[in-house]
Design an enzyme around this catalytic site. Structure first.
Site, PDB file in Angstrom:
ATOM      1  CB  THR A  13      -0.929  -0.002   1.239  1.00 40.68           C
ATOM      2  OG1 THR A  13      -1.867  -1.066   1.069  1.00 40.68           O
ATOM      3  CG2 THR A  13      -1.686   1.300   1.394  1.00 40.68           C
ATOM      4  CG  ASP A  58      -2.028  -6.530  -2.792  1.00 41.28           C
ATOM      5  OD1 ASP A  58      -1.886  -7.326  -1.836  1.00 41.28           O
ATOM      6  OD2 ASP A  58      -2.913  -5.663  -2.827  1.00 41.28           O
ATOM      7  CB  SER A  59       2.241  -8.224   0.667  1.00 41.94           C
ATOM      8  OG  SER A  59       1.202  -8.056   1.590  1.00 41.94           O
ATOM      9  CB  SER A  60      -2.774 -10.531  -1.365  1.00 37.46           C
ATOM     10  OG  SER A  60      -3.187  -9.455  -0.591  1.00 37.46           O
ATOM     11  CG  ASP A  91      -3.144  -7.514   3.026  1.00 39.62           C
ATOM     12  OD1 ASP A  91      -3.531  -6.824   3.998  1.00 39.62           O
ATOM     13  OD2 ASP A  91      -3.653  -7.425   1.888  1.00 39.62           O
ATOM     14  NE  ARG A 240      -4.211 -20.357  13.626  1.00 37.46           N
ATOM     15  CZ  ARG A 240      -5.103 -19.398  13.887  1.00 37.46           C
ATOM     16  NH1 ARG A 240      -6.239 -19.351  13.228  1.00 37.46           N
ATOM     17  NH2 ARG A 240      -4.861 -18.485  14.803  1.00 37.46           N
ATOM     18  CB  THR A 272      -3.795 -21.673  20.916  1.00 39.05           C
ATOM     19  OG1 THR A 272      -5.113 -21.255  21.286  1.00 39.05           O
ATOM     20  CG2 THR A 272      -2.842 -20.499  21.042  1.00 39.05           C
ATOM     21  CD  GLN A 273      -9.488 -22.360  16.265  1.00 36.76           C
ATOM     22  OE1 GLN A 273     -10.459 -21.650  16.464  1.00 36.76           O
ATOM     23  NE2 GLN A 273      -9.599 -23.611  15.864  1.00 36.76           N
ATOM     24  CB  CYS A 274      -6.072 -18.147  22.128  1.00 37.49           C
ATOM     25  SG  CYS A 274      -7.345 -19.142  22.868  1.00 37.49           S
TER      26      CYS A 274
END
Ligand code: ASP
Length: 337
Positions: A13, A58-60, A91, A240, A272-274
């Site tokens: 960006t 674009d870093s995607s 990103d 995850r 973990t998803q946390c």
């Protein structure tokens, strides 16, 4: 002696321009900076040389080949410059910082990633502050690691995560304190900075092929779904899980699927998803069941850093058993052990 900084502009960006389909990478970033910064302000910055990548992205669109390019670019200019800034899209910046931290272990100079949420061509850009802050950090020889600088925060690169798509405070490092801040004064928390352990040459290996997949538990997940995911030709999977590393231990078919995959030599790493915290597979029976199925805990490493660590270790040609042993080895500050 004044410091000389190399700035690699990879896209993102910060240098984007509007188009009919939204922002797209834009060239001539140096021209844009010269328009924005009067010569006396420019002269007050650490001296820098900006190199614009021929294919700005674009870093995607990031792929392992881009990591090879960034790491080799820095390695080939390592002796000529005192510090390095990488301008990159936000990103996937946390992935790229992590990967470069593994490829350039034993760094003795700062490598600072930054970018922006609003392009430099817009009036309300955050790109100038981020670039100037990153240059300031890159000129500080107390830093000997890959960091991410954004909105006043200096974070360890392989601990960072993009956590906000809208705020200027886009990044944080949930499992590790900030390394520094730039307010009126620029302050580093020196006790937290990484001290390189060795002096060996960089390990620039980074395969173009995909070694690692990322899977996530969700309520109702079943063995059939998991079997199809684990049948992908990957060496390792990041799973995850919930909380401290728990999964549905009441679903025996699902556990059998994990056990079959690990017995066949696939590495499954539990994260973990946390947002914050570490995996302890033994805290609950629901976590022990995953350990019994051969799944290995990944402690407090972020998903981004674990993905890159695994990709890097497999690129070096390590076996699954060797990679497994490295999970609890702190290569570049990515894990608390
Ligand atoms: N999509 C952009 C990119 O990652 C977003 C950004 O740079 O902030 O390149």
């Amino acid at each position: 002696m004044s410091k000389k900084i190399y700035v690699a502009y990879t896209g993102g960006t910060i240098g984007m321009r509007p188009s009919e389909s939204g922002y797209v990478p834009g060239d001539n970033l140096m021209g844009l900076l010269e328009e924005k910064l009067p010569p006396d302000v420019m002269a007050s910055l650490p001296e820098f040389e900006l190199y614009e990548y021929p294919q700005l992205i674009d870093s995607s669109n990031i792929r392992p080949d881009n990591w090879k390019q960034i790491a080799s670019d820095i390695a080939s200019r390592y002796e000529q410059f005192d510090g390095f800034v990488v301008l990159h899209g936000t990103d996937t910046m946390a992935y790229s910082c992590s990967m470069i931290s593994f490829m350039l272990q034993n760094l003795q100079k700062p490598v600072i990633f930054t970018g922006s949420q609003i392009p430099l061509c817009e009036a309300r850009t955050d790109g100038l502050e981020n670039l100037v802050g990153a240059l300031t950090m890159a000129a500080d020889d107390r830093i000997k690691e890959v960091c991410l600088y954004f909105n006043g925060r200096l974070l360890r690169g392989n601990r960072s995560r993009k956590l906000n798509a809208y705020l200027f405070d886009a990044f944080d490092s949930p499992n590790y304190p900030w390394l520094g801040r730039a307010d009126i004064h620029v302050e580093l928390n020196e006790t937290l900075l990484w001290q390189p352990k060795g002096k060996e040459k960089f390990q620039l290996e980074c395969d173009s092929e995909t070694h690692v997949g990322i899977l996530q538990l969700f309520p109702g997940i079943n063995a059939q779904w998991m079997e199809s995911a684990l049948s992908q030709p990957m060496d390792a999977f990041i799973l995850r899980t919930y909380g401290t590393g728990n999964g549905p231990d009441a679903d025996h078919a699902l556990l059998d699927t994990f056990a079959k995959a690990t017995a066949e030599g696939k590495l499954i790493v539990n994260l973990t998803q946390c947002h914050r915290g570490t995996v302890h597979q033994g805290s609950y029976a629901a976590g022990s069941a995953l350990a019994k199925a051969g799944i290995v805990g990944g402690l407090d490493t972020t998903t981004e850093a674990m993905f890159c660590k695994l990709h890097h270790l497999y690129s070096l040609g390590l076996s699954t058993e060797e990679v497994k042993a490295m999970l609890s080895v702190n290569l570049s500050g990515e894990v608390s052990v």
